[in-house]
Design a protein around this motif. Structure first.
Motif, short mmCIF file in Angstrom:
data_model
loop_
_atom_site.label_atom_id
_atom_site.label_comp_id
_atom_site.label_asym_id
_atom_site.label_seq_id
_atom_site.Cartn_x
_atom_site.Cartn_y
_atom_site.Cartn_z
N GLY A 17 -65.65 107.10 87.91
CA GLY A 17 -66.38 105.84 88.01
C GLY A 17 -65.98 104.86 86.93
N ASP A 18 -66.77 103.79 86.81
CA ASP A 18 -66.46 102.70 85.87
C ASP A 18 -66.25 103.22 84.45
OD1 ASP A 18 -67.42 101.58 88.20
OD2 ASP A 18 -68.34 99.89 87.19
N HIS B 170 -52.12 102.32 83.87
CA HIS B 170 -51.55 100.97 83.92
C HIS B 170 -51.47 100.45 85.35
CE1 HIS B 170 -50.04 102.91 80.21
NE2 HIS B 170 -50.27 101.72 79.68
N ASP B 171 -51.48 101.37 86.30
CA ASP B 171 -51.59 101.02 87.71
C ASP B 171 -52.11 102.25 88.45
OD1 ASP B 171 -49.36 102.74 88.52
OD2 ASP B 171 -48.06 101.21 87.66
N VAL B 172 -52.32 102.14 89.76
CA VAL B 172 -52.97 103.23 90.50
C VAL B 172 -52.12 104.50 90.53
CG1 VAL B 172 -54.37 101.69 91.91
CG2 VAL B 172 -52.10 102.35 92.72
N ILE C 77 -60.90 100.87 90.17
CA ILE C 77 -62.21 101.26 90.72
C ILE C 77 -62.16 101.25 92.24
CG2 ILE C 77 -64.62 100.52 90.96
CD1 ILE C 77 -64.47 99.55 88.05
N HIS C 78 -61.52 100.22 92.80
CA HIS C 78 -61.41 100.13 94.25
C HIS C 78 -60.60 101.30 94.80
CE1 HIS C 78 -61.18 98.24 98.18
NE2 HIS C 78 -59.86 98.29 98.15
N TRP C 79 -59.53 101.68 94.13
CA TRP C 79 -58.66 102.75 94.60
C TRP C 79 -59.42 104.07 94.78
CZ3 TRP C 79 -53.66 103.16 96.27
CH2 TRP C 79 -53.10 104.44 96.32
N VAL C 80 -60.27 104.40 93.83
CA VAL C 80 -60.95 105.71 93.87
C VAL C 80 -62.26 105.66 94.65
CG1 VAL C 80 -59.93 106.43 91.69
CG2 VAL C 80 -62.17 105.31 91.67
#
Length: 482
Positions: A228-229, A242-244, A214-217
């Motif tokens: 979003g969430d 699994h990761d950004v 969520i922080h990444w986007v």
């Protein structure tokens, strides 16, 4: 920045409000021009006493310095003007019952206790939960599940638990304690002695994964609109993330096929669906998401560093690191001492950055990001070119940083630029712009109506320039011998 009101021929806040009234704007009548601290106190006290008589909710009174020249002299901090301050009213308080203290796991693994209580209406809205921050705060307030608690909204905005009503505490209410295992993944919880935070240190923790994604986007980071969430939840459930770096391995078909969790309420032959069929994300939304993800690959290194969620690295720190090291490889090769030598970065931040870039799993994610097309470099040339265009400074001149090592202070009213614009132009050429005069000040730029800063500069022997001299410096990068 303060708006340019010179064309209106007004010199103060109250004159500006009078002008707005005369121009037909709706201006709040509940304002007053005070001439002493006692009058300010009296106005605030009267506003508090008659708060309930207004047709709208207020949470306080804003007190401002009236004169615009004085406002300019006082300037701004990074977050707020120095010439205005809020007098906050005491928040409305209600009592309710604390049913449970739950743990929320953040993107850095911090376990945050959250109070879950019976819904109660406070300051115009219903609240049922509030953060308790950490175990030390819970101990300080001595709140326990089952307590009748006092709640309010800090600043009439943020729900907060004030404390328990002790004479209503159940006899068997035990003290609450932090769990020894992460409620999201079961991994051990670690508490470092010099910190209040308890952390889950597992890289596979699903709660941390979601918060990191969520922080990444988010808008301040990679700014991927439309993700979003809810969509991230569906992607995780489908095993797509699994990761950004996995964001950039998605395709339109995979996103379009995701189940939204909703169903059609009636048959739709055109779409070939029947009532009860699940509603998919669809090609239109999926295409938009992919376009946004592709666009986000062009974000500069400063955005990437912030988006990675390194402890203690916010937007400003990320910009400093990116400007100093230019590439992720150079930053990864830097020592803790090299990082700490950057202006505004201390040993705690440097240690956090060094630790993050020493973890093999993190380096693997960075390599995967490079493999999918992120440059992981700071394009200072483009940034300088844009800033040069905005300030009217020659981009080639700016790249040479001719004013590096010099400190300027601006005072008075400038004609061709606002003081903020002039400061931005000087910074682009490498200068430091300070809000106060000292022996370290290289030059004071003084416009009409200059005040105490000019007096102090003259007393310290600091060279004083007028606006024309400053414009000459901005055009040539050369400072006069004065």
């Amino acid at each position: 920045a303060i708006a340019d009101t010179a064309p209106l021929h007004v010199d103060s806040q109250h004159e500006f409000l009078d002008w707005l009234r005369s121009a037909g704007f709706s201006v709040n009548p509940n304002v007053a021009r005070c001439t002493s601290p006692a009058e300010v106190h009296a106005f605030c006290a009267d506003a508090l006493a008659h708060r309930a008589d207004l047709d709208y909710d207020i949470d306080g009174v804003v007190v401002k310095v009236d004169g615009f020249d004085q406002q300019l002299d006082l300037g701004f901090t990074a977050r707020a003007p120095r010439w205005a301050i809020a007098f906050k009213f005491p928040p409305e308080e209600k009592t309710t019952v604390l049913r449970e203290i739950r743990i929320q796991v953040g993107r850095t693994g911090v376990l945050t206790p959250v109070a879950e209580f019976d819904p109660v209406t406070v300051a115009g809205s219903t609240i049922a939960r509030a953060t308790l921050h950490n175990l030390d705060e819970i101990r300080r307030k001595d709140v326990r599940p089952g307590d009748t608690i006092i709640v309010h909204k800090a600043g009439d905005v943020i729900p907060e638990v004030v404390g328990p009503v002790l004479d209503k505490r159940p006899a068997d209410a035990p003290e609450w304690d932090m769990p020894v295992a992460c409620p999201a993944c079961g991994s051990p919880v670690v508490h470092e002695g010099d910190e209040v935070a308890y952390r889950c240190i597992s890289l596979d923790c699903p709660a941390q994964l979601k918060e990191r994604l969520i922080h990444w986007v988010s808008r301040g980071c990679m700014d991927v609109d439309g993700v979003g969430d809810e969509l991230i939840d569906k992607m995780i459930e489908a095993g797509l993330l699994h990761d950004v770096a996995d964001f950039y391995l998605l395709d339109v078909d995979a996103i379009a096929a995701l189940d939204t969790g909703r169903t059609y309420v009636k048959d739709d032959k055109k779409k070939g669906v029947a009532a009860g069929d699940s509603i998919k994300v669809g090609t239109a939304i999926a295409t938009k998401v992919m376009d946004e993800l592709i666009r986000s690959k062009e974000q500069p290194l400063s955005r990437v560093l912030f988006a990675l969620g390194i402890r203690h690295v916010g937007k400003s720190v990320a910009e400093v690191l990116a400007k100093r090291f230019l590439t992720i490889d150079a930053l990864a090769a830097a020592s803790e001492e090299d990082i700490a030598a950057c202006e505004g970065i201390g040993p705690k931040i440097a240690a956090s950055v060094r630790e993050f870039l020493s973890v093999p799993e993190n380096l693997e994610v960075l390599q995967r990001l490079r493999d999918v097309g992120l440059t992981l470099e700071e394009n200072l040339g483009a940034a300088v070119a844009q800033a040069a265009q905005e300030t009217g400074v020659d981009a080639t001149l700016a790249s040479g940083q001719p004013l590096a090592g010099l400190t300027f202070v601006l005072t008075g009213t400038l004609v061709n630029r606002t003081r903020d614009e002039a400061g931005a132009a000087l910074k682009l050429l490498g200068a430091k712009v300070s809000g106060s005069v000292s022996k370290k000040t290289s030059y004071l730029v003084a416009g009409p109506k200059a005040g105490s800063k000019l007096t102090k500069a003259e007393s310290l022997g600091v060279p004083v320039l007028d606006e024309a001299a400053m414009e000459a410096i901005l055009a040539t990068g050369e400072v006069p011998n004065v």
